[in-house]
Design a protein around this motif. Structure first.
Motif, mmCIF file in Angstrom:
data_model
loop_
_atom_site.group_PDB
_atom_site.id
_atom_site.type_symbol
_atom_site.label_atom_id
_atom_site.label_comp_id
_atom_site.label_asym_id
_atom_site.label_seq_id
_atom_site.Cartn_x
_atom_site.Cartn_y
_atom_site.Cartn_z
ATOM 1 N N ALA A 29 93.928 5.307 53.586
ATOM 2 C CA ALA A 29 93.043 6.450 53.749
ATOM 3 C C ALA A 29 91.577 5.884 53.273
ATOM 4 O O ALA A 29 90.569 6.219 54.144
ATOM 5 C CB ALA A 29 93.157 7.652 52.810
ATOM 6 N N LYS A 30 91.558 4.965 52.510
ATOM 7 C CA LYS A 30 90.214 4.545 52.071
ATOM 8 C C LYS A 30 89.562 3.700 53.402
ATOM 9 O O LYS A 30 88.450 3.886 53.765
ATOM 10 C CB LYS A 30 90.431 3.494 51.067
ATOM 11 N N VAL A 31 90.479 2.732 53.931
ATOM 12 C CA VAL A 31 90.172 1.901 55.215
ATOM 13 C C VAL A 31 89.916 2.792 56.434
ATOM 14 O O VAL A 31 88.707 2.634 57.013
ATOM 15 C CB VAL A 31 90.994 0.906 55.478
ATOM 16 N N CYS A 32 90.390 3.776 56.612
ATOM 17 C CA CYS A 32 90.304 4.688 57.818
ATOM 18 C C CYS A 32 89.012 5.513 57.495
ATOM 19 O O CYS A 32 88.341 5.633 58.593
ATOM 20 C CB CYS A 32 91.445 5.686 57.795
ATOM 21 N N MET A 33 88.789 5.964 56.169
ATOM 22 C CA MET A 33 87.662 6.589 56.042
ATOM 23 C C MET A 33 86.217 5.819 56.466
ATOM 24 O O MET A 33 85.300 6.326 56.880
ATOM 25 C CB MET A 33 87.484 7.503 54.707
ATOM 26 N N ILE A 34 86.292 4.659 55.835
ATOM 27 C CA ILE A 34 85.235 3.698 56.266
ATOM 28 C C ILE A 34 84.955 3.514 57.622
ATOM 29 O O ILE A 34 83.807 3.686 58.133
ATOM 30 C CB ILE A 34 85.276 2.312 55.511
ATOM 31 N N LEU A 35 85.942 3.315 58.159
ATOM 32 C CA LEU A 35 85.705 3.145 59.800
ATOM 33 C C LEU A 35 85.301 4.250 60.409
ATOM 34 O O LEU A 35 84.311 4.242 61.351
ATOM 35 C CB LEU A 35 87.308 2.671 60.404
ATOM 36 N N PHE A 36 85.930 5.542 60.101
ATOM 37 C CA PHE A 36 85.454 6.881 60.716
ATOM 38 C C PHE A 36 84.045 7.111 60.349
ATOM 39 O O PHE A 36 83.368 7.513 61.281
ATOM 40 C CB PHE A 36 86.432 7.977 60.390
ATOM 41 N N LEU A 37 83.531 7.049 59.280
ATOM 42 C CA LEU A 37 82.345 7.438 58.814
ATOM 43 C C LEU A 37 81.262 6.348 59.437
ATOM 44 O O LEU A 37 80.125 6.853 59.769
ATOM 45 C CB LEU A 37 82.117 7.547 57.392
ATOM 46 N N ALA A 38 81.577 5.281 59.487
ATOM 47 C CA ALA A 38 80.605 4.154 60.108
ATOM 48 C C ALA A 38 80.518 4.707 61.572
ATOM 49 O O ALA A 38 79.427 4.649 62.185
ATOM 50 C CB ALA A 38 81.140 2.770 60.049
ATOM 51 N N VAL A 39 81.387 5.147 62.404
ATOM 52 C CA VAL A 39 81.372 5.651 63.802
ATOM 53 C C VAL A 39 80.585 6.769 63.863
ATOM 54 O O VAL A 39 79.738 7.043 64.601
ATOM 55 C CB VAL A 39 82.877 5.767 64.245
ATOM 56 N N MET A 40 80.935 7.755 62.890
ATOM 57 C CA MET A 40 80.369 8.952 62.634
ATOM 58 C C MET A 40 78.677 9.018 62.650
ATOM 59 O O MET A 40 77.860 9.507 63.279
ATOM 60 C CB MET A 40 80.768 9.977 61.675
#
Length: 394
Positions: free
Chosen positions: A130-141
């Motif tokens: 979840a930590k890796v996925c959240m970093i990726l998702f928020l960077a795109v957002m």
């Protein structure tokens, strides 16, 4: 003219194949040092339980090798490639955490925070995914919202996305530390993307007020409880933080033993492998409390050296983020930097009893396969961003 074209071509090739060896060296040093300390901290317990002093070291080495392979693969893939998987990663993070409540869930030390994937020889911790996925998702957002992230609406939207994952991690896995880290990463990324700091000052004041209220409630409930009555586990840890000796055989035991280890190490330490507290005094010394073993065996000198290495690691990441070729790359690095910084600071704060015990591992050094593997995946992303930095022509 031909010679001039040759020089320009050479410079172009250099920029295409730039690699941050300083960052790589620091990570490898921390990994190597971590494995040495894991063996030192766990050899006694490993022999007592499994008859093999290197039991924990072997498991960690396996995770490190897998993580390094993943890091090399990710570092050689252009980081923009991962943008298309941001939403899928976010949904995977939401869907993966509840799996701990299915037959795939694995219980250890009274907590169910891992899942066993069929055919895989090690357990996986969904919170690390979840930590890796959240970093990726928020960077795109951040890239999609652009300037609108600075508005109050954009600010609230950005902080709303991590909440489902944070609540799942806290409620389903009882893992407060990972929930704090995921929310901390999110706040830091939004903080960097938004120049309006007033909102964050207000948030900080609210958080401090909330923390003070929780401490007050813990003290009040504990004082009101009858002798022998069971007190909330979280409140018990807060009381143990305020006065470890008040419950030295229960909630305050690990904290006290860790402080004994730190104090007995002095300036230069007792010597590598010479810790006394690791001999069944500190429970699971190779995990969250490994920094106390570092202090006992290597003293203040070793502790400061580890902190300096983390500062150097964060500094290299800051340089990469400042020179990234686009906003997405910069935000990816900021997210990884926030993850490592928050986790390292909280771990050292817990071990030194600066904050209540929440069970946070020390990045790259503490024992934990899922943690080190996904940290190395994040380092691979940072190296990928670094490789796309254009070198300045002299």
């Amino acid at each position: 003219m031909a010679a001039l074209r040759g020089v320009k071509q050479k410079r172009k090739e250099q920029s295409e194949y730039f690699f941050d060896y300083s960052l790589l060296f620091i990570v490898l040093f921390l990994l190597g040092f971590g494995m040495v300390m894991i063996y030192s901290a766990s050899s006694y317990e490993a022999f007592q339980e499994f008859g093999d002093t290197a039991y924990y070291l072997k498991k960690q080495l396996t995770a490190v090798v897998i993580g390094l392979v993943l890091m090399i693969i990710v570092a050689n893939i252009p980081y923009q490639f991962w943008q298309r998987f941001a939403l899928a990663g976010y949904l995977v993070a939401i869907a993966m955490v509840p799996l701990v409540k299915t037959p795939l869930g694995v219980e250890s030390h009274g907590a169910t925070r891992w899942i066993q994937i069929p055919g895989v020889p090690m357990n996986l911790q969904p919170a690390e995914v979840a930590k890796v996925c959240m970093i990726l998702f928020l960077a795109v957002m951040v890239c999609k919202m652009k300037k609108s992230v600075r508005t109050m609406k954009g600010f609230l939207v950005m902080l709303a996305f991590p909440l489902p994952v944070v609540l799942e991690v806290y409620v389903l896995t009882k893992n407060l530390s990972s929930a704090i880290i995921i929310m901390g990463i999110s706040v830091l990324m939004v903080f960097v993307a938004s120049p309006d700091y007033k909102k964050f000052i207000v948030m900080g004041l609210i958080a401090l007020a909330g923390a003070a209220l929780v401490v007050y409630l813990a003290i009040s409930v504990t004082e009101a409880a009858a002798e022998g009555e069971q007190v909330n586990f979280r409140f018990g840890r807060i009381i143990a933080w305020l006065d470890p000796e008040s419950d030295s055989q229960n909630t305050g035991f690990q904290t006290l033993q860790g402080l004994y280890a730190i104090g007995s190490g002095g300036i230069w330490g007792k010597g590598l492998g010479q810790s006394i507290q690791k001999l069944s005094f500190i429970p699971e010394a190779q995990n969250d409390m490994i920094f106390s073993i570092i202090c006992e065996e290597l003293g203040l000198f070793g502790a400061v050296a580890v902190i300096v290495m983390f500062i150097m690691l964060l500094w290299r990441m800051m340089v990469i983020a400042n020179n990234a070729s686009d906003l997405f790359g910069a935000m990816l690095v900021v997210g990884v930097m926030g993850h490592i910084a928050i986790q390292a600071i909280l771990n050292i704060a817990v071990v030194t009893n600066t904050i209540p015990n929440t069970g946070i591992s020390l990045p790259f050094i503490s024992y934990g396969g899922s943690s080190v593997m996904f940290l190395l995946v994040e380092i691979g992303m940072v190296l990928s961003v670094a490789r796309r930095i254009q070198l300045k022509e002299l």
